[in-house]
Design an enzyme around this catalytic site. Structure first.
Site, short mmCIF file in Angstrom:
data_model
loop_
_atom_site.label_atom_id
_atom_site.label_comp_id
_atom_site.label_asym_id
_atom_site.label_seq_id
_atom_site.Cartn_x
_atom_site.Cartn_y
_atom_site.Cartn_z
N GLY A 80 31.89 12.85 14.53
CA GLY A 80 33.07 13.67 13.82
C GLY A 80 33.05 14.96 14.66
N ASP B 37 37.39 12.64 8.13
CA ASP B 37 36.25 13.47 8.91
C ASP B 37 36.62 14.91 8.76
OD1 ASP B 37 35.76 11.04 10.06
OD2 ASP B 37 35.83 11.65 11.99
O1 PMV Z 1 34.45 7.30 15.55
P1 PMV Z 1 34.98 8.54 14.73
O2 PMV Z 1 34.11 9.38 14.04
O3 PMV Z 1 36.15 8.99 15.45
O4 PMV Z 1 35.43 7.77 13.33
C1 PMV Z 1 36.67 6.99 13.21
C2 PMV Z 1 36.86 6.48 11.90
C3 PMV Z 1 38.12 5.45 11.84
O5 PMV Z 1 38.10 4.79 10.39
C4 PMV Z 1 37.88 4.46 12.65
C5 PMV Z 1 39.32 6.09 12.09
C6 PMV Z 1 40.02 7.40 10.92
O6 PMV Z 1 40.36 8.33 11.23
O7 PMV Z 1 39.32 7.28 9.82
#
Ligand code: PMV
Length: 317
Positions: free
Chosen positions: A108, A152
Site C-alpha cells: 500500500g 488502501d
Molecule cells: O497490490 P496492492 O496493494 O496495490 O493491492 C491491490 C488490491 C486490489 O484489490 C487488487 C485492487 C484494489 O484497488 O482493491
C-alpha cells in the site's frame, strides 16, 4: 514553515481482487510508515524528492506532461497544484518523502504516500480532517490508477482494522486484536493495474466459475469477521489459507509465492498473498508461540519481517 504528515502502509487480510467485483475486503494498516514534509518555495515550481527519484515541474506545465519514469509522482504534483490554486498562493511547494514501506510489493505504499502528501501539502494552509484527506487522496491516486477501490487509502488514513466495500465504504472492525503477522517479500515487483486487468480478462472468460469464487470469498470474509471478533487465530489462519486457494484459482500466485506460502504454513496459523499478487508479498499469521520459528523458516527463502496492526492511521507531526 514546514508541514509534516505520515501515513501507514497496509496489508489485505482477505478479499483483494474480489473487492473490485462487489465483494468486501478486510484490511489493516501496519506499523511501517511514509513521511511527507512540505514547505513553500519562492519559485513557482513543485519539487518532489524521494529515495526513488527526484522531479520538479513548473506549476503551469503540471497538467501537460508525460511523467515517464517518475509517473508515480503525478498525484503529488496534482495535490500541490490544487492546494496552491485553491488558496490563491503565488508560490511553489517542495515535498520530501521518506519511507519505511517498500514500494511495488502490495504493502500500500502508493496509497499511503498519497495520504501523507495530501495531509502535508494542505497542512501548509490548514489541517484537513481525515474524511477530507481520504477523499482528496483517492482522487489523486485515481490519476494513475483509475480503478482503485479506495480500500488502501481509507485504511491508511483511518488506521486499524477495517472492512471495505466499494458500495458500502469503510467500516471499522471493533476488535482490539494485536495481530502479529510476518511479511515475506517474493522480490518480484508487481504492477497492480496490469494484474487487475489480467484478472478482469480471466473473469470475462470464466463468468460462472468467477461467480462461484466470489461467493466463496464472501463466505470467507464473513467467517473471518466473526473469527476476528473472537480472536480465534486457528480459524483465521485456515481462512487465510483458503483465501490463498482462491487467489491461486484466479492466477495471481506464482511459483515463488507458492514456495513462500508452503514455508510459512509449516509454522504459522495460515498464509496468503497480500495485495494484487503476481509477485509482491505474502502475509502469515503468527503469535508469540510461532513468530520466531516462522521468521527462521521464511528467511531461508526470502526477505521477511514482522509487523503489527497500526491503530493511528494518518498523523500530523
Ligand atoms: O497490490 P496492492 O496493494 O496495490 O493491492 C491491490 C488490491 C486490489 O484489490 C487488487 C485492487 C484494489 O484497488 O482493491
Amino acid at each position: 514553515m514546514k508541514s509534516t504528515a505520515s501515513a501507514p502502509g497496509k496489508v489485505i487480510l482477505f478479499g483483494e481482487h474480489f473487492v473490485l467485483y462487489g465483494g468486501k475486503a478486510i484490511l489493516c494498516s501496519i506499523n511501517k510508515r511514509i513521511f511527507a514534509t512540505s514547505q513553500f518555495l519562492d519559485e513557482k515550481k513543485v519539487k518532489v524528492r524521494s529515495s526513488l527519484g527526484n522531479a520538479e515541474l513548473d506549476i503551469r506545465s503540471i497538467s501537460e506532461l508525460d511523467f515517464g519514469t517518475t509517473r508515480f509522482m503525478r498525484p503529488f504534483f496534482y495535490i500541490a497544484k490544487r492546494a496552491l490554486e485553491e488558496h490563491g498562493e503565488n508560490k511553489g511547494i517542495e515535498i520530501v518523502l521518506e519511507s519505511e514501506v517498500p514500494a511495488g510489493i502490495g504493502l500500500g505504499s502508493s496509497s499511503a504516500v498519497c495520504v501523507a502528501v495530501t495531509a502535508s501539502v494542505n497542512g501548509l494552509f490548514e489541517r484537513l480532517s481525515k474524511q477530507e484527506v481520504v477523499k482528496r487522496a483517492i482522487e489523486a491516486e485515481r490519476i494513475i490508477f483509475k480503478e482503485t477501490s479506495g480500500a488502501d487509502t481509507s485504511v491508511s488514513t483511518f488506521g486499524g482494522l477495517m472492512i471495505y466495500g466499494t458500495n458500502s465504504g469503510f467500516q471499522e472492525i471493533s476488535s482490539k486484536n494485536d495481530l502479529d503477522l510476518v511479511i515475506a517479500n517474493s522480490s518480484q515487483v508487481h504492477n497492480t493495474k496490469e494484474i487487475v486487468r489480467q484478472v478482469r480478462t480471466f473473469k470475462e472468460k470464466n463468468v460462472d466459475f468467477f461467480d462461484q469464487l466470489c461467493k466463496q470469498e464472501d463466505e470467507i470474509v464473513n467467517e473471518a469477521l466473526s473469527a476476528l471478533k473472537k480472536n480465534d487465530l486457528n480459524t483465521l489462519g485456515l481462512l487465510m489459507s483458503k483465501n490463498q486457494d482462491l487467489l491461486q484459482e484466479i492466477k495471481v500466485s506464482t511459483k515463488q509465492i507458492d514456495l513462500l506460502i508452503r514455508e510459512a504454513k509449516k509454522t504459522s496459523y495460515g498464509a496468503k498473498i497480500t495485495g494484487a499478487g503476481v509477485g509482491g508479498c505474502i502475509i502469515s499469521l503468527v503469535d508469540n508461540s510461532n513468530l520466531a520459528a516462522t521468521i527462521d523458516n521464511l528467511k531461508k527463502v526470502a526477505d521477511c519481517f514482522p509487523v503489527k496492526i497500526d491503530y493511528q492511521g494518518l498523523l500530523y507531526i
